[in-house]
Write an enzyme that holds these catalytic residues in place. Structure first.
Site, short mmCIF file in Angstrom:
data_model
loop_
_atom_site.label_atom_id
_atom_site.label_comp_id
_atom_site.label_asym_id
_atom_site.label_seq_id
_atom_site.Cartn_x
_atom_site.Cartn_y
_atom_site.Cartn_z
N ASP A 25 -12.92 43.96 2.72
CA ASP A 25 -11.91 43.08 3.32
C ASP A 25 -11.01 43.97 4.17
O ASP A 25 -10.21 44.75 3.64
CB ASP A 25 -11.07 42.39 2.23
N ARG B 188 -7.82 47.77 3.75
CA ARG B 188 -8.02 48.61 2.57
C ARG B 188 -7.80 50.09 2.84
O ARG B 188 -7.39 50.81 1.96
CB ARG B 188 -9.44 48.39 2.01
N ARG C 87 -1.94 36.19 8.25
CA ARG C 87 -3.35 36.51 8.43
C ARG C 87 -4.00 35.58 9.45
O ARG C 87 -5.07 35.89 9.97
CB ARG C 87 -4.10 36.40 7.10
N LYS D 263 -13.63 32.89 7.83
CA LYS D 263 -13.19 32.39 6.52
C LYS D 263 -11.83 31.70 6.67
O LYS D 263 -11.09 31.99 7.62
CB LYS D 263 -13.12 33.54 5.51
N HIS D 264 -11.49 30.72 5.82
CA HIS D 264 -12.17 30.24 4.62
C HIS D 264 -12.51 28.77 4.86
O HIS D 264 -11.60 27.94 4.88
CB HIS D 264 -11.29 30.38 3.39
N HIS E 45 -6.44 32.64 -5.68
CA HIS E 45 -6.61 33.78 -6.59
C HIS E 45 -6.06 33.44 -7.97
O HIS E 45 -6.58 33.92 -8.98
CB HIS E 45 -5.88 35.01 -6.05
N ASP F 162 -16.64 33.04 -1.94
CA ASP F 162 -15.46 33.90 -2.13
C ASP F 162 -15.57 34.49 -3.54
O ASP F 162 -16.47 34.15 -4.32
CB ASP F 162 -14.18 33.09 -1.95
#
Length: 375
Positions: free
Chosen positions: A67, A75, A157, A187-188, A200, A270
């Site tokens: 990601d 990351r 985002r 996505k998504h 999440h 996901d």
């Protein structure tokens, strides 16, 4: 692999900055198709290159994913990696014509978006990473603009509130990634930006009807159906369309995404460890059952993240072993049939060209131009 098991649908994680014996055993499993990396797998570029080389030494066809969108979802941020802007910065640039006349902001934004995609992908590829889960196609819903409340998990985002702007900027980012030899993932699906809950930790519910969703949040997927390499559905329930989250819904994935929108690329679930994936038809399910439900609905690949560290001693990462064992048992019992088409879609995501080594990349004219175009 025998002919009836030529499908490697599982994308899993590894524990640390170097492979353990357990990691190697799981990566060698014929049902494992790739690995997803996180910040804990990063120390510096030399270490990341050693890690990705070690993964490929286990199996050259493993898809190494991350990601890496820019903004708060990036990351790798040190040792030379460019700090990429959040995608909302590109949407803001789109709206700023400055003194150059109507539409000039849009043109600058699309050029900058291509540059973002090129820098993102070329830096990752120089360190042995094959694939990034980007770009986000969710809409940038704002308070007072029709949504119940602002999405906490999407936020900046997203590129923009207008699906036309999202589609064109996402296509530009994808173009840059493809120029660097990397596939991409929208996505998504069909859209996570309208709901405030974070999948999440919760089970988000979007109560709009199909017509409203297709006309707005899902519109970029229709416009980009011939562009996108892959799609990741949302762990969101749209009860007026189906009682299951989109990633477990044949209606969303087969009838709408595949048949109505004519999408032919790979579909990733996901992360199955997210709360939004743990409840199907009102029941709490295990990871193997969630994987089977996602594959049966139409996913080609399933992700199970952050599980290699769960447990202690010999039991560490046992959840991943249970998933692989559960899928193997389901295949043996005839409850799941591997898909040659799904495997072909997975293999199509692997880079087809050699990357620039990092030191060469730093002198490459296209990369240097792209850096100058970043917002």
């Amino acid at each position: 692999m025998t002919s009836d098991t030529e499908h490697s649908p599982v994308i899993l994680d590894v524990a640390d900055t170097a492979l353990t014996a357990a990691d190697r055993r799981r990566l060698a499993h014929p049902l494992t198709g790739g690995v997803i990396l996180f910040a804990r797998n990063w120390q510096d570029r030399a270490q990341l290159l050693e890690l990705t080389a070690a993964i490929k030494a286990v199996r050259a066809d493993l898809l190494i994913c991350v990601d890496h969108e820019g903004g708060r979802v990036q990351r790798f941020r040190t040792d030379g990696f460019t700090h990429l802007p959040p995608m909302r910065a590109l949407g803001t640039l789109w709206m700023d014509d400055g003194r150059q006349g109507a539409g000039s902001g849009a043109l600058r934004a699309t050029d900058a978006a291509t540059a973002v995609g090129y820098v993102l992908a070329s830096e990752l590829r120089a360190c042995g990473v094959d694939f990034a889960f980007a770009p986000v196609l969710d809409l940038d819903w704002q308070a007072g603009a029709g949504a119940a409340s602002v999405s906490r998990v999407i936020g900046d985002r997203a590129f923009h509130r207008d699906p036309r702007v999202v589609a064109l900027l996402a296509k530009s980012v994808a173009h840059g990634m493809l120029q660097a030899g990397m596939a991409h993932c929208g996505k998504h699906f069909p859209g996570h930006g309208f709901v405030a809950a974070d999948s999440h930790t919760d089970v988000p519910v979007d109560r709009r009807g199909l017509r409203a969703i297709l006309a707005d949040d899902a519109a970029p997927y229709a416009w980009l159906s011939n562009t996108l390499s892959a799609v990741m559905p949302a762990h969101v329930i749209y009860p007026r369309v189906d009682g299951r989250p989109a990633g477990f819904s044949r209606k969303w994935l087969q009838e709408i995404l595949r048949e109505r929108l004519r999408f032919g690329g790979a579909i990733f679930s996901d992360d199955l460890s997210m709360e939004g994936a743990r409840r199907i038809d009102g029941q709490v399910v295990g990871y193997a059952d969630a994987s089977l439900a996602a594959l049966d609905a139409g996913c080609d690949l399933v992700l199970l993240c952050n599980q290699s560290l769960v447990g202690e001693g010999a039991a560490q990462g046992r959840v991943l072993d249970d998933l692989l064992d559960g899928l193997e048992l389901a295949r043996t019992q005839g409850r799941w049939r591997p898909s040659a088409d799904s495997e072909a879609r997975r293999l199509a995501l692997l880079p087809q060209t050699l990357p620039h080594p990092w030191d060469e990349l730093m002198l490459e004219p296209a990369y240097l131009r792209a850096l100058e175009c970043l917002p």
